[in-house]
Motif scaffolding. Structure first.
Motif, PDB file in Angstrom:
ATOM      1  N   GLY A 123       0.815  -1.208   0.000  1.00  0.00           N
ATOM      2  CA  GLY A 123       0.000   0.000   0.000  1.00  0.00           C
ATOM      3  C   GLY A 123       0.850   1.260   0.000  1.00  0.00           C
ATOM      4  O   GLY A 123       0.595   2.206  -0.756  1.00  0.00           O
ATOM      5  N   ILE A 124       1.883   1.273   0.843  1.00  0.00           N
ATOM      6  CA  ILE A 124       2.780   2.427   0.899  1.00  0.00           C
ATOM      7  C   ILE A 124       3.532   2.591  -0.425  1.00  0.00           C
ATOM      8  O   ILE A 124       3.712   3.711  -0.921  1.00  0.00           O
ATOM      9  N   THR A 125       3.953   1.487  -1.005  1.00  0.00           N
ATOM     10  CA  THR A 125       4.679   1.539  -2.275  1.00  0.00           C
ATOM     11  C   THR A 125       3.782   2.066  -3.395  1.00  0.00           C
ATOM     12  O   THR A 125       4.213   2.907  -4.193  1.00  0.00           O
ATOM     13  N   ILE A 126       2.550   1.610  -3.440  1.00  0.00           N
ATOM     14  CA  ILE A 126       1.608   2.119  -4.446  1.00  0.00           C
ATOM     15  C   ILE A 126       1.381   3.612  -4.231  1.00  0.00           C
ATOM     16  O   ILE A 126       1.324   4.388  -5.191  1.00  0.00           O
ATOM     17  N   ALA A 127       1.278   4.026  -2.971  1.00  0.00           N
ATOM     18  CA  ALA A 127       1.111   5.453  -2.673  1.00  0.00           C
ATOM     19  C   ALA A 127       2.311   6.261  -3.163  1.00  0.00           C
ATOM     20  O   ALA A 127       2.157   7.374  -3.658  1.00  0.00           O
ATOM     21  N   SER A 128       3.504   5.705  -3.038  1.00  0.00           N
ATOM     22  CA  SER A 128       4.697   6.435  -3.481  1.00  0.00           C
ATOM     23  C   SER A 128       4.719   6.612  -4.993  1.00  0.00           C
ATOM     24  O   SER A 128       5.230   7.605  -5.502  1.00  0.00           O
ATOM     25  N   ILE A 129       4.150   5.657  -5.709  1.00  0.00           N
ATOM     26  CA  ILE A 129       4.137   5.708  -7.177  1.00  0.00           C
ATOM     27  C   ILE A 129       2.998   6.597  -7.681  1.00  0.00           C
ATOM     28  O   ILE A 129       3.187   7.373  -8.618  1.00  0.00           O
ATOM     29  N   THR A 130       1.835   6.489  -7.054  1.00  0.00           N
ATOM     30  CA  THR A 130       0.652   7.207  -7.549  1.00  0.00           C
ATOM     31  C   THR A 130       0.480   8.589  -6.940  1.00  0.00           C
ATOM     32  O   THR A 130      -0.242   9.411  -7.494  1.00  0.00           O
ATOM     33  N   GLY A 131       1.075   8.816  -5.780  1.00  0.00           N
ATOM     34  CA  GLY A 131       0.873  10.075  -5.072  1.00  0.00           C
ATOM     35  C   GLY A 131      -0.276  10.033  -4.088  1.00  0.00           C
ATOM     36  O   GLY A 131      -0.625  11.055  -3.491  1.00  0.00           O
ATOM     37  N   VAL A 185      -5.027   2.122  -1.674  1.00  0.00           N
ATOM     38  CA  VAL A 185      -4.014   2.296  -0.628  1.00  0.00           C
ATOM     39  C   VAL A 185      -4.662   2.224   0.745  1.00  0.00           C
ATOM     40  O   VAL A 185      -4.150   1.548   1.646  1.00  0.00           O
ATOM     41  N   LYS A 186      -5.795   2.879   0.920  1.00  0.00           N
ATOM     42  CA  LYS A 186      -6.473   2.868   2.221  1.00  0.00           C
ATOM     43  C   LYS A 186      -6.849   1.445   2.638  1.00  0.00           C
ATOM     44  O   LYS A 186      -6.584   1.028   3.768  1.00  0.00           O
ATOM     45  N   VAL A 187      -7.434   0.685   1.718  1.00  0.00           N
ATOM     46  CA  VAL A 187      -7.842  -0.685   2.025  1.00  0.00           C
ATOM     47  C   VAL A 187      -6.623  -1.556   2.341  1.00  0.00           C
ATOM     48  O   VAL A 187      -6.636  -2.329   3.319  1.00  0.00           O
ATOM     49  N   MET A 188      -5.562  -1.433   1.559  1.00  0.00           N
ATOM     50  CA  MET A 188      -4.369  -2.253   1.784  1.00  0.00           C
ATOM     51  C   MET A 188      -3.709  -1.940   3.121  1.00  0.00           C
ATOM     52  O   MET A 188      -3.366  -2.855   3.884  1.00  0.00           O
ATOM     53  N   VAL A 189      -3.535  -0.665   3.411  1.00  0.00           N
ATOM     54  CA  VAL A 189      -2.858  -0.281   4.655  1.00  0.00           C
ATOM     55  C   VAL A 189      -3.704  -0.653   5.871  1.00  0.00           C
ATOM     56  O   VAL A 189      -3.186  -1.193   6.856  1.00  0.00           O
ATOM     57  N   ARG A 190      -5.000  -0.406   5.816  1.00  0.00           N
ATOM     58  CA  ARG A 190      -5.864  -0.741   6.961  1.00  0.00           C
ATOM     59  C   ARG A 190      -5.996  -2.244   7.158  1.00  0.00           C
ATOM     60  O   ARG A 190      -5.914  -2.732   8.289  1.00  0.00           O
ATOM     61  N   THR A 191      -6.184  -2.981   6.071  1.00  0.00           N
ATOM     62  CA  THR A 191      -6.289  -4.442   6.179  1.00  0.00           C
ATOM     63  C   THR A 191      -4.977  -5.027   6.688  1.00  0.00           C
ATOM     64  O   THR A 191      -4.972  -5.890   7.578  1.00  0.00           O
ATOM     65  N   GLY A 192      -3.872  -4.563   6.141  1.00  0.00           N
ATOM     66  CA  GLY A 192      -2.562  -5.039   6.598  1.00  0.00           C
ATOM     67  C   GLY A 192      -2.311  -4.715   8.057  1.00  0.00           C
ATOM     68  O   GLY A 192      -1.765  -5.531   8.803  1.00  0.00           O
ATOM     69  N   SER A 193      -2.727  -3.536   8.485  1.00  0.00           N
ATOM     70  CA  SER A 193      -2.547  -3.149   9.884  1.00  0.00           C
ATOM     71  C   SER A 193      -3.361  -4.042  10.817  1.00  0.00           C
ATOM     72  O   SER A 193      -2.858  -4.495  11.855  1.00  0.00           O
ATOM     73  N   LEU A 194      -4.612  -4.308  10.442  1.00  0.00           N
ATOM     74  CA  LEU A 194      -5.443  -5.187  11.279  1.00  0.00           C
ATOM     75  C   LEU A 194      -4.901  -6.604  11.313  1.00  0.00           C
ATOM     76  O   LEU A 194      -4.855  -7.234  12.377  1.00  0.00           O
ATOM     77  N   LEU A 195      -4.486  -7.113  10.159  1.00  0.00           N
ATOM     78  CA  LEU A 195      -3.923  -8.471  10.102  1.00  0.00           C
ATOM     79  C   LEU A 195      -2.657  -8.587  10.952  1.00  0.00           C
ATOM     80  O   LEU A 195      -2.492  -9.544  11.712  1.00  0.00           O
ATOM     81  N   SER A 196      -1.760  -7.621  10.823  1.00  0.00           N
ATOM     82  CA  SER A 196      -0.514  -7.700  11.579  1.00  0.00           C
ATOM     83  C   SER A 196      -0.759  -7.492  13.073  1.00  0.00           C
ATOM     84  O   SER A 196      -0.088  -8.109  13.904  1.00  0.00           O
ATOM     85  N   LEU A 197      -1.734  -6.655  13.423  1.00  0.00           N
ATOM     86  CA  LEU A 197      -2.080  -6.484  14.841  1.00  0.00           C
ATOM     87  C   LEU A 197      -2.616  -7.782  15.421  1.00  0.00           C
ATOM     88  O   LEU A 197      -2.203  -8.208  16.509  1.00  0.00           O
ATOM     89  N   LEU A 198      -3.519  -8.439  14.703  1.00  0.00           N
ATOM     90  CA  LEU A 198      -4.048  -9.729  15.145  1.00  0.00           C
ATOM     91  C   LEU A 198      -2.926 -10.756  15.261  1.00  0.00           C
ATOM     92  O   LEU A 198      -2.809 -11.462  16.270  1.00  0.00           O
ATOM     93  N   ALA A 199      -2.080 -10.836  14.245  1.00  0.00           N
ATOM     94  CA  ALA A 199      -1.001 -11.826  14.235  1.00  0.00           C
ATOM     95  C   ALA A 199      -0.029 -11.608  15.388  1.00  0.00           C
ATOM     96  O   ALA A 199       0.363 -12.568  16.070  1.00  0.00           O
ATOM     97  N   CYS A 200       0.359 -10.373  15.622  1.00  0.00           N
ATOM     98  CA  CYS A 200       1.321 -10.102  16.694  1.00  0.00           C
ATOM     99  C   CYS A 200       0.702 -10.291  18.076  1.00  0.00           C
ATOM    100  O   CYS A 200       1.382 -10.698  19.021  1.00  0.00           O
TER     101      CYS A 200
END
Length: 145
Positions: free
Chosen positions: A86-94, A116-131
């Motif tokens: 998500g962050i990488t796509i944001a860097s490319i698209t602005g 980007v919003k969906v990727m970053v939020r989904t990734g954040s929730l997944l990593s929070l659950l996993a950790c």
């Protein structure tokens, strides 16, 4: 005693490949639309990669039912990758709405911003659950002496 498990070996391998991708991304920072966001993506990749490799090394200490162990292991992998992508796509698209500090002064079309919003939020929730699962799975080692 720490021993290498199959999941642990996979996490180490994925972590090292992810680290390599982060290093390559670091070299590409000057060529994207938002270099500040690209730096954030580079740092996210190398930091998450190190976390995955560390998770792999300690995985034999994790005591969780198989289903939750799988969720913790692969949830962290997919969560970290989604955040980075998500962050990488944001860097490319602005795209900047989901990450306003690194994205200050940039904008993108509605589709890029939403992705980007969906990727970053989904990734954040997944990593929070996993950790969180990982922390609970490591609690039994506190009782050992």
């Amino acid at each position: 005693m720490i021993e290498l498990t199959q999941i642990g070996a996979q996490l180490i391998f994925i972590g090292i490949v992810f680290f390599l991708i982060g290093l390559i991304q670091g070299a590409l920072i000057p060529v994207v639309k938002n270099s500040r966001m690209a730096l954030s993506g580079h740092l996210t990749a190398v930091q998450c990669a190190m976390a995955l490799a560390i998770f792999g090394v300690i995985w034999s200490l994790v005591e969780l039912p198989l289903f939750w162990e799988t969720v913790a292991a692969y949830g962290s992998v997919f969560g970290f990758i989604l955040i980075w992508l998500g962050i990488t796509i944001a860097s490319i698209t602005g795209a900047s709405k989901a990450l306003p500090i690194a994205g200050a002064g940039f904008s993108a079309n509605v589709n890029a911003e939403f992705t980007v919003k969906v990727m970053v939020r989904t990734g954040s929730l997944l990593s929070l659950l996993a950790c969180t699962l990982l922390a609970f799975g490591l609690l039994p080692i506190l009782g050992q002496s």
